[in-house]
Design a protein around this motif. Structure first.
Motif, PDB file in Angstrom:
ATOM      1  N   ARG A 217       0.867  -1.182   0.000  1.00 51.28           N
ATOM      2  CA  ARG A 217       0.000   0.000   0.000  1.00 51.28           C
ATOM      3  C   ARG A 217       0.904   1.231   0.000  1.00 51.28           C
ATOM      4  O   ARG A 217       1.513   1.557   1.014  1.00 51.28           O
ATOM      5  CB  ARG A 217      -0.911   0.019   1.236  1.00 51.28           C
ATOM      6  CG  ARG A 217      -1.888   1.194   1.249  1.00 51.28           C
ATOM      7  CD  ARG A 217      -2.694   1.223   2.528  1.00 51.28           C
ATOM      8  NE  ARG A 217      -1.875   1.496   3.686  1.00 51.28           N
ATOM      9  CZ  ARG A 217      -1.494   2.724   4.063  1.00 51.28           C
ATOM     10  NH1 ARG A 217      -1.830   3.788   3.342  1.00 51.28           N
ATOM     11  NH2 ARG A 217      -0.763   2.882   5.142  1.00 51.28           N
ATOM     12  N   PRO A 218       1.045   1.895  -1.134  1.00 50.29           N
ATOM     13  CA  PRO A 218       1.985   3.012  -1.220  1.00 50.29           C
ATOM     14  C   PRO A 218       1.656   4.105  -0.196  1.00 50.29           C
ATOM     15  O   PRO A 218       0.504   4.496  -0.025  1.00 50.29           O
ATOM     16  CB  PRO A 218       1.794   3.515  -2.652  1.00 50.29           C
ATOM     17  CG  PRO A 218       1.335   2.303  -3.406  1.00 50.29           C
ATOM     18  CD  PRO A 218       0.424   1.595  -2.442  1.00 50.29           C
ATOM     19  N   HIS A 219       2.693   4.572   0.492  1.00 52.34           N
ATOM     20  CA  HIS A 219       2.515   5.649   1.456  1.00 52.34           C
ATOM     21  C   HIS A 219       3.868   6.276   1.786  1.00 52.34           C
ATOM     22  O   HIS A 219       4.914   5.627   1.673  1.00 52.34           O
ATOM     23  CB  HIS A 219       1.872   5.121   2.751  1.00 52.34           C
ATOM     24  CG  HIS A 219       2.748   4.184   3.523  1.00 52.34           C
ATOM     25  ND1 HIS A 219       2.928   2.866   3.155  1.00 52.34           N
ATOM     26  CD2 HIS A 219       3.512   4.363   4.647  1.00 52.34           C
ATOM     27  CE1 HIS A 219       3.750   2.277   4.003  1.00 52.34           C
ATOM     28  NE2 HIS A 219       4.118   3.159   4.923  1.00 52.34           N
ATOM     29  N   TRP A 220       3.827   7.533   2.184  1.00 53.66           N
ATOM     30  CA  TRP A 220       5.002   8.228   2.681  1.00 53.66           C
ATOM     31  C   TRP A 220       5.107   7.980   4.183  1.00 53.66           C
ATOM     32  O   TRP A 220       4.143   8.185   4.914  1.00 53.66           O
ATOM     33  CB  TRP A 220       4.922   9.722   2.413  1.00 53.66           C
ATOM     34  CG  TRP A 220       5.205  10.103   0.995  1.00 53.66           C
ATOM     35  CD1 TRP A 220       4.303  10.373   0.015  1.00 53.66           C
ATOM     36  CD2 TRP A 220       6.502  10.285   0.409  1.00 53.66           C
ATOM     37  NE1 TRP A 220       4.948  10.698  -1.156  1.00 53.66           N
ATOM     38  CE2 TRP A 220       6.297  10.653  -0.936  1.00 53.66           C
ATOM     39  CE3 TRP A 220       7.802  10.167   0.898  1.00 53.66           C
ATOM     40  CZ2 TRP A 220       7.358  10.912  -1.798  1.00 53.66           C
ATOM     41  CZ3 TRP A 220       8.862  10.415   0.036  1.00 53.66           C
ATOM     42  CH2 TRP A 220       8.636  10.783  -1.298  1.00 53.66           C
ATOM     43  N   GLN A 221       6.269   7.571   4.639  1.00 51.97           N
ATOM     44  CA  GLN A 221       6.514   7.314   6.064  1.00 51.97           C
ATOM     45  C   GLN A 221       7.416   8.419   6.616  1.00 51.97           C
ATOM     46  O   GLN A 221       8.494   8.680   6.079  1.00 51.97           O
ATOM     47  CB  GLN A 221       7.176   5.949   6.256  1.00 51.97           C
ATOM     48  CG  GLN A 221       7.331   5.525   7.700  1.00 51.97           C
ATOM     49  CD  GLN A 221       6.059   4.905   8.270  1.00 51.97           C
ATOM     50  OE1 GLN A 221       5.024   4.907   7.612  1.00 51.97           O
ATOM     51  NE2 GLN A 221       6.134   4.383   9.481  1.00 51.97           N
TER      52      GLN A 221
END
Length: 269
Positions: A217-221
């Motif tokens: 699930r693409p996301h910025w961390q």
């Protein structure tokens, strides 16, 4: 960036000068939450932040680390039907142009561009669904002070790092040779973003030889620097948060509202 908002700001074009010197680089982080008091209590215990009000009203607060504004908190998740999450913002010279570029390349604009003095901003999603923001206008206080005091390192977890780098690069003018733009490199199996020589972001999609992983699930961390990772993890649990994974120098945590972030003892420079 206007540190009094998580989603916007808006000066006239002739007034926008500060974002030109650092355009394309991360310049702010914001958190949407449901309970402002609980959020403040958690991050004060965890990271030692102090707080002040924001011009946008009672639902907004500014987090301070050693007196430096480092993040915006907006208790609008329920009111605006938004997810609880940490979001990075990137400096751009023209928010409307950046939004147009994102849409042309398959991204979406969830909010904005909106104008709140002294800037203009939008909340976007890339074509794989990872959420990020853009900011045109004054940067928060002193940008270098923010970078040293704040979570200046972010990582995009996505299905295809090279495709993502192309998407963001075309929107944010990475590697264009224009003074102030970010440079892009391939290092250690990741795409690495540098601003003024410092690593400010990484884009990761797993092993280089592997096919894109549809389960990601693409996301910025967002990564926060702390001196004691294990102590931070125990503090998070004590104050209603949870530990998703933990290693000697890094732990992935969730706050009581469900927002995910990383604490790390490693500096990215």
């Amino acid at each position: 960036m206007n540190h009094d908002t998580s989603v916007g700001g808006g000066p006239r074009k002739r007034d926008v000068v500060s974002t030109h010197s650092v355009f394309g680089a991360p310049c702010w982080v914001s958190l949407t939450s449901r309970d402002l008091d609980a959020t403040q209590e958690f991050y004060t215990a965890l990271l030692g932040w102090r707080w002040r009000g924001a011009k946008l009203g009672d639902h907004f607060r500014i987090a301070l680390a050693d007196g430096v504004p480092v993040a915006g908190i907006a208790a609008v998740a329920a009111m605006w039907h938004m997810s609880v999450a940490w979001t990075p913002y990137f400096a751009v010279p023209d928010a409307d142009l950046a939004v147009a570029r994102a849409r042309e390349r398959g991204g979406t604009a969830a909010v904005g561009p909106l104008s709140f003095a002294p800037g203009r901003a939008a909340l976007l999603a890339d074509r794989d669904g990872a959420t990020f923001g853009i900011w045109q206008g004054e940067l928060v206080g002193n940008w270098e002070a923010w970078r040293r005091a704040a979570p200046t390192f972010i990582r995009l977890h996505t299905r295809n790092a090279f495709d993502a780098a192309m998407f963001y690069g075309e929107i944010l003018d990475w590697a264009t040779g224009v003074p102030g733009c970010c440079e892009v490199e391939y290092e250690g199996g990741e795409v690495v973003l540098r601003s003024q020589g410092d690593i400010v972001a990484r884009i990761d999609s797993g092993a280089a030889e592997a096919a894109p992983d549809p389960s990601v699930r693409p996301h910025w961390q967002i990564h926060f620097f702390v001196a004691d990772v294990a102590g931070c993890a125990r503090t998070a649990e004590k104050h209603g948060g949870s530990v998703l994974s933990e290693a000697e120098d890094e732990a992935i945590l969730r706050d009581p509202d469900g927002a995910q972030f990383t604490v790390t003892s490693r500096r990215e420079r």
